[in-house]
Design an enzyme around this catalytic site. Structure first.
Site, PDB file in Angstrom:
ATOM      1  N   LYS A 168     -62.020  73.753  62.117  1.00  0.00           N
ATOM      2  CA  LYS A 168     -61.547  72.714  63.043  1.00  0.00           C
ATOM      3  C   LYS A 168     -60.027  72.600  62.984  1.00  0.00           C
ATOM      4  CE  LYS A 168     -65.523  69.561  62.801  1.00  0.00           C
ATOM      5  NZ  LYS A 168     -65.886  69.627  64.225  1.00  0.00           N
TER       6      LYS A 168
ATOM      7  N   ARG B 237     -76.918  70.983  63.572  1.00  0.00           N
ATOM      8  CA  ARG B 237     -78.216  71.392  64.102  1.00  0.00           C
ATOM      9  C   ARG B 237     -78.908  72.381  63.171  1.00  0.00           C
ATOM     10  NH1 ARG B 237     -75.334  73.227  69.535  1.00  0.00           N
ATOM     11  NH2 ARG B 237     -74.091  71.450  68.884  1.00  0.00           N
TER      12      ARG B 237
END
Ligand code: BES
Ligand code: ZN
Ligand code: ZN
Length: 495
Positions: A269, A348
């Site tokens: 990120k 996920r």
């Protein structure tokens, strides 16, 4: 914050008396105060504007020295949110006035339109959440807090309902502050091992807690969860909390993303605001909070006898020589293969193993998951609500209704077969994201999860916006909101 319900006949004189002031007839604080209230009103200094406080001093030996009113506006306009906020304003005022204890006087007809039980619940929430402060680790001595004891005096009909509501509100709000505390902790302190220790503390009669370590995960072939954890020195954990009432008929599994720090991994990120990725365990925080409430008696008076199982897969997502690479193929515990196209779509992956494990091990009637899953949901819905999607409309409607009761709004987003088609893989069964050209970033997360919940009524709640960064609202002033604990409690109580 300690709350004590006192009888309407209570004679002792409080240090500070507080009441809600609505536009219209004078507030009734009981006989000793009627002349005083009349005088206060006649000066025009007693404001009934929403959230406005007015302070008066009484010289009558029988009355409290100080009386504070919090304005509520028109009776007909009162909502659970305005009442909760007004009570939080009161708590803050009492703290600023440095009183040890204050008494809140409530009348049945104060909260027209809300029944006594709801009013009791919301008042406890306002007091406890209003008093919440994250106690940061500090080298200096902590200042003593004031206004941490509230007496609530209730006059009017359905005192029993009010009392039950006050108790339920206390349980839900204390569970929320428990969640906020863990969620606000930085990633180096709130590790998966720390979360597991917090989970273990929730053990109680009828509530078991088990923690699976990486050895157990390997045995269970949880390749997706272990793949995320590979880059980190901190070992992953999977918490299993199981509330099993005797003679239960239905089972619900609730899974929360417990990613204790999300750097993005190899798909790293940007640096700006990366510190906020401490909050990436807020789905897990909500599940731990729910079990804190259950431990404290939150299921007393629930509609049905339901087994509630909480699962919190917890890991860090770090880059490093051991970390998984974009393009790696991992296998979840149900045999589904996944191509990890982006290591930052890790939530996920850890949820996939937890959902598949929950489905197989507990054969639930319903399954839900909560996760700070996508930046896309923040873009779509902002910080004041969460996105919900899934495979069962009744379940989604019930969750939305529970969110309304808690003033934690949920907004439904679509999840169609076309979304599932968009993530079918070339090098594996599924990809962990769709192509950027498709858009629907939030839904593609849900679509991915649906591969692991097939055949079960399931809903996914994306709390990436709601978990932190909401506007200040008296009972929330910044940092983690502790979102969804109260919604989950409302929902499981109604099953
Ligand atoms: N934890 C993040 C989601 C997130 C991002 C929450 C910003 C709150 C604020 C999640 O693991 C993530 O990084 N998701 C990616 C998914 C993408 C790579 C498909 C995202 O939303 O960018
Ligand atoms: Zn991520
Ligand atoms: Zn994440």
């Amino acid at each position: 914050m300690k709350i004590r319900l006192v009888a309407a006949s209570e004679k002792s004189k409080p240090e500070l008396l507080v009441a809600l002031a609505y536009a219209g007839p004078n507030p009734d604080l009981g006989g000793a105060y009627s002349a005083f209230v009349k005088k206060a009103k006649s000066t025009g200094d007693l404001s009934t504007d929403t959230r406005a406080t007015s302070i008066f001093y009484s010289h009558d030996a029988k009355s409290a020295k100080r009386v504070v009113f919090c304005g509520m506006g028109k009776r007909a306009d009162v909502t659970t949110e305005t009442l909760r906020r007004a009570v939080a304003v009161i708590q803050k005022k009492a703290e600023a006035l440095k009183v040890k204890k204050f008494r809140l006087s409530v009348q049945a007809d104060d909260h027209e339109g809300l029944d006594a039980e709801v009013a009791g619940r919301v008042i406890a929430e306002g007091l406890i959440l209003g008093a919440y402060q994250y106690e940061k680790p500090t080298g200096t001595k902590r200042k003593k807090r004031h206004g941490q004891h509230a007496e609530v005096l209730y006059r009017g009909k359905d005192a029993k309902g009010f009392k039950a509501g006050l108790n339920l509100g206390r349980i839900g709000a204390e569970a929320t502050t428990f969640a906020r505390d863990i969620e606000n902790m930085p990633g180096n302190l709130a590790t998966p091992t720390f979360l597991a220790a917090e989970a273990r503390r929730l053990k109680a009669p009828g509530l078991t807690v088990k923690v699976l370590d990486e050895v157990a995960m390997k045995r269970l072939k949880m390749g997706a969860l272990l793949g995320v954890s590979r880059g980190s020195k901190e070992p992953a954990k999977l918490m299993l909390m199981d509330y099993k009432p005797p003679g239960y008929k239905k089972t619900v599994c609730i899974v929360g993303k417990g990613l204790t720090f999300d750097t993005g991994g190899i798909s790293i990120k940007p640096s700006a605001k990366m510190d906020e990725m401490r909050y990436d365990m807020c789905g897990g925080g909500a599940v731990l909070g729910l079990f804190h409430a259950i431990r404290d008696g939150g299921m007393k008076g629930a509609r049905g006898k339901v087994r509630v199982v909480g699962l919190v897969p917890s890991s860090e997502n770090m880059p490093g020589s051991q970390a998984q690479r974009p393009g790696d193929v991992v296998t979840a515990c149900d045999g589904t293969t996944i191509e990890v196209l982006n290591t930052d779509a890790e939530g996920r992956l850890i949820l996939a193993d937890a959902l598949a494990y929950a489905k197989k091990s507990y054969k639930p009637d319903w399954m839900i998951d909560l996760a700070t899953l996508t930046g896309a949901v923040v873009v779509a819905l902002g910080h004041e609500m969460a996105g919900v999607m899934g495979t069962d409309d009744d379940l989604i409607d019930d969750l939305i209704e529970a969110g309304q009761l808690a003033d934690e709004p949920l907004w439904q987003l679509p999840l169609w077969d076309l979304h599932r088609d968009q993530i079918k893989g070339k090098f594996a069964d599924v990809n962990n994201l769709n192509s950027a050209a498709h858009g629907n970033g939030c839904t593609s997360g849900g679509a991915f999860l649906s591969f692991f919940t097939k055949g079960v009524k399931w809903a996914h709640i994306d709390i990436a916006g709601a978990a932190w960064g909401a506007r200040a609202k008296d009972y929330y002033t910044g940092g983690a909101t502790g979102t969804a604990v109260r919604t989950l409690l409302q929902w499981v109580r109604g099953l």
